[in-house]
Write a protein that holds these residues in place. Structure first.
Motif, PDB file in Angstrom:
ATOM      1  N   VAL A 251     131.112  -8.114   7.732  1.00 25.43           N
ATOM      2  CA  VAL A 251     129.747  -8.570   7.994  1.00 25.43           C
ATOM      3  C   VAL A 251     129.588  -8.827   9.494  1.00 25.43           C
ATOM      4  O   VAL A 251     130.567  -8.945  10.236  1.00 25.43           O
ATOM      5  CB  VAL A 251     129.447  -9.865   7.210  1.00 25.43           C
ATOM      6  CG1 VAL A 251     129.509  -9.610   5.719  1.00 25.43           C
ATOM      7  CG2 VAL A 251     130.405 -10.995   7.609  1.00 25.43           C
ATOM      8  N   ASN A 252     128.332  -8.900   9.935  1.00 23.79           N
ATOM      9  CA  ASN A 252     128.035  -9.266  11.315  1.00 23.79           C
ATOM     10  C   ASN A 252     128.048 -10.787  11.399  1.00 23.79           C
ATOM     11  O   ASN A 252     127.063 -11.454  11.069  1.00 23.79           O
ATOM     12  CB  ASN A 252     126.674  -8.710  11.737  1.00 23.79           C
ATOM     13  CG  ASN A 252     126.412  -8.894  13.225  1.00 23.79           C
ATOM     14  OD1 ASN A 252     126.727  -9.939  13.801  1.00 23.79           O
ATOM     15  ND2 ASN A 252     125.842  -7.877  13.855  1.00 23.79           N
ATOM     16  N   LEU A 253     129.194 -11.338  11.807  1.00 23.49           N
ATOM     17  CA  LEU A 253     129.369 -12.782  11.778  1.00 23.49           C
ATOM     18  C   LEU A 253     128.442 -13.489  12.760  1.00 23.49           C
ATOM     19  O   LEU A 253     127.907 -14.557  12.460  1.00 23.49           O
ATOM     20  CB  LEU A 253     130.835 -13.131  12.079  1.00 23.49           C
ATOM     21  CG  LEU A 253     131.236 -14.588  11.881  1.00 23.49           C
ATOM     22  CD1 LEU A 253     130.926 -15.062  10.476  1.00 23.49           C
ATOM     23  CD2 LEU A 253     132.721 -14.773  12.187  1.00 23.49           C
ATOM     24  N   ALA A 254     128.221 -12.903  13.929  1.00 28.65           N
ATOM     25  CA  ALA A 254     127.360 -13.540  14.930  1.00 28.65           C
ATOM     26  C   ALA A 254     125.949 -13.731  14.389  1.00 28.65           C
ATOM     27  O   ALA A 254     125.328 -14.801  14.578  1.00 28.65           O
ATOM     28  CB  ALA A 254     127.343 -12.701  16.209  1.00 28.65           C
TER      29      ALA A 254
ATOM     30  N   THR B  14     138.442 -12.065   3.232  1.00 26.75           N
ATOM     31  CA  THR B  14     137.018 -12.270   3.458  1.00 26.75           C
ATOM     32  C   THR B  14     136.419 -10.977   4.001  1.00 26.75           C
ATOM     33  O   THR B  14     137.081  -9.931   4.001  1.00 26.75           O
ATOM     34  CB  THR B  14     136.780 -13.418   4.459  1.00 26.75           C
ATOM     35  OG1 THR B  14     137.237 -13.003   5.757  1.00 26.75           O
ATOM     36  CG2 THR B  14     137.524 -14.677   4.030  1.00 26.75           C
ATOM     37  N   GLN B  15     135.196 -11.072   4.500  1.00 33.21           N
ATOM     38  CA  GLN B  15     134.560  -9.915   5.129  1.00 33.21           C
ATOM     39  C   GLN B  15     134.491 -10.074   6.647  1.00 33.21           C
ATOM     40  O   GLN B  15     133.636  -9.505   7.306  1.00 33.21           O
ATOM     41  CB  GLN B  15     133.171  -9.700   4.533  1.00 33.21           C
ATOM     42  CG  GLN B  15     133.225  -9.261   3.070  1.00 33.21           C
ATOM     43  CD  GLN B  15     131.850  -9.075   2.472  1.00 33.21           C
ATOM     44  OE1 GLN B  15     131.041  -9.998   2.424  1.00 33.21           O
ATOM     45  NE2 GLN B  15     131.557  -7.858   2.027  1.00 33.21           N
ATOM     46  N   VAL B  16     135.435 -10.855   7.165  1.00 31.05           N
ATOM     47  CA  VAL B  16     135.603 -11.027   8.607  1.00 31.05           C
ATOM     48  C   VAL B  16     136.999 -10.532   8.960  1.00 31.05           C
ATOM     49  O   VAL B  16     137.979 -10.940   8.339  1.00 31.05           O
ATOM     50  CB  VAL B  16     135.449 -12.502   9.020  1.00 31.05           C
ATOM     51  CG1 VAL B  16     135.702 -12.669  10.517  1.00 31.05           C
ATOM     52  CG2 VAL B  16     134.054 -13.018   8.654  1.00 31.05           C
ATOM     53  N   ASP B  17     137.112  -9.657   9.932  1.00 31.17           N
ATOM     54  CA  ASP B  17     138.395  -9.049  10.273  1.00 31.17           C
ATOM     55  C   ASP B  17     139.486 -10.093  10.489  1.00 31.17           C
ATOM     56  O   ASP B  17     139.351 -10.998  11.319  1.00 31.17           O
ATOM     57  CB  ASP B  17     138.258  -8.208  11.548  1.00 31.17           C
ATOM     58  CG  ASP B  17     137.567  -6.881  11.296  1.00 31.17           C
ATOM     59  OD1 ASP B  17     137.846  -6.259  10.259  1.00 31.17           O
ATOM     60  OD2 ASP B  17     136.743  -6.475  12.131  1.00 31.17           O
ATOM     61  N   GLY B  18     140.560  -9.953   9.705  1.00 27.40           N
ATOM     62  CA  GLY B  18     141.724 -10.814   9.864  1.00 27.40           C
ATOM     63  C   GLY B  18     141.639 -12.154   9.177  1.00 27.40           C
ATOM     64  O   GLY B  18     142.623 -12.901   9.169  1.00 27.40           O
TER      65      GLY B  18
END
Length: 287
Positions: free
Chosen positions: A154-157, A234-238
């Motif tokens: 996902v686009n976390l920002a 999760t859907q955030v890298d790492g």
């Protein structure tokens, strides 16, 4: 043959911190004791004679262990189409170990570590639940876990910018996650970065925002090696959610870990060396 599928469901993790210590794990029952190694029960000599392919596969696994212990190179052996008798014999000898994995998706993959750490049984399924392929992999963790852990992101920002007002610590934790995830993308072999949520004042709204903002990935890992531990991508890298439970399934430690694969899920080099010794002992006893 014995069904070695992993009866777990990949669902979003719920809240859990020191302020919610009475929350129980209600999506599956975990074992109350740590797994220990037991020498498998050996089949009769007549059964061994009827399963020459199984004996050959054990010899192949021995070579695969020698390879990874020598140069760190993992390998995969396909056992799709193996006769049921040979497959049953392999399942009996290899048994079930401490770590189970479910990779959700169009073709789910269920993975079970054997009683010898670093030897994994993999099965992939179609939408109807039929087995598509079976394999044995010798590795710290099967390569497909690494490949699928962060297959969707996902686009976390953007999500951080849209957080509601009134949250306590979720916004600052998410900013820390975003910064560290960016570092991880530049250096995937970086040392693990751990955020201990159990030490932070988190409201239910904080937990909800954290979970929905980071998303839930398609990999779920259950480990009994260091207590009862559930690890979810999760859907955030790492970024992984790593949660530890006591014998009554109460959450006792809730952490976020930014790393390629949490160490608790992986077979250590000394475990792989020990597995080579164990397998050699088993093969000697069978011959």
């Amino acid at each position: 043959m014995r069904d070695i599928s992993i009866n777990i469901v990949n669902v979003p993790v719920g809240p859990g911190s020191q302020s919610e210590g009475d929350m129980v794990l209600d999506y599956m029952k975990m074992p109350s004791e740590m797994s220990t190694y037991d020498m498998p029960s050996f089949p009769e000599e007549s059964e061994l004679e009827r399963c020459p392919q199984a004996m050959g596969i054990l010899a192949d696994i021995q070579l695969m262990l020698a390879q990874i212990n020598d140069n760190g190179q993992g390998s995969v052996l396909t056992v799709t189409g193996l006769p049921d008798a040979d497959l049953n014999l392999l399942n009996q000898i290899l048994g079930e170990g401490e770590v189970s994995v479910l990779i959700d998706g169009e073709h789910p993959v269920r993975i079970q570590e054997t009683v010898m750490a670093g030897i994994w049984r993999l099965r992939s399924f179609d939408k109807q639940g039929n087995v598509l392929s079976e394999a044995i992999e010798v590795a710290e963790i099967p390569e497909c876990v690494r490949e699928h852990a962060f297959a969707t992101t996902v686009n976390l920002a953007e999500r951080i910018a849209g957080l509601p007002e009134g949250l306590l610590n979720a916004p600052s934790v998410l900013v820390e996650i975003a910064e560290t995830s960016a570092q991880y993308k530049q250096a995937p072999d970086m040392a693990s970065h751990v955020i201990n949520l159990s030490l932070l004042p988190f409201s239910p709204e904080d937990h909800y925002s954290l979970t929905t903002t980071t998303g839930t990935g398609c990999v779920t890992i259950l480990s009994r090696g260091y207590g009862n531990c559930r690890i979810t991508s999760t859907q955030v890298d790492g970024l992984w959610r790593v949660q530890y439970y006591n014998s009554t399934d109460h959450l006792i430690l809730d952490t976020l870990e930014i790393v390629a694969i949490p160490a608790v899920a992986c077979a250590a080099p000394e475990d792989l060396a020990d597995s080579a010794i164990r397998l050699e002992e088993i093969r000697d006893a069978l011959m």
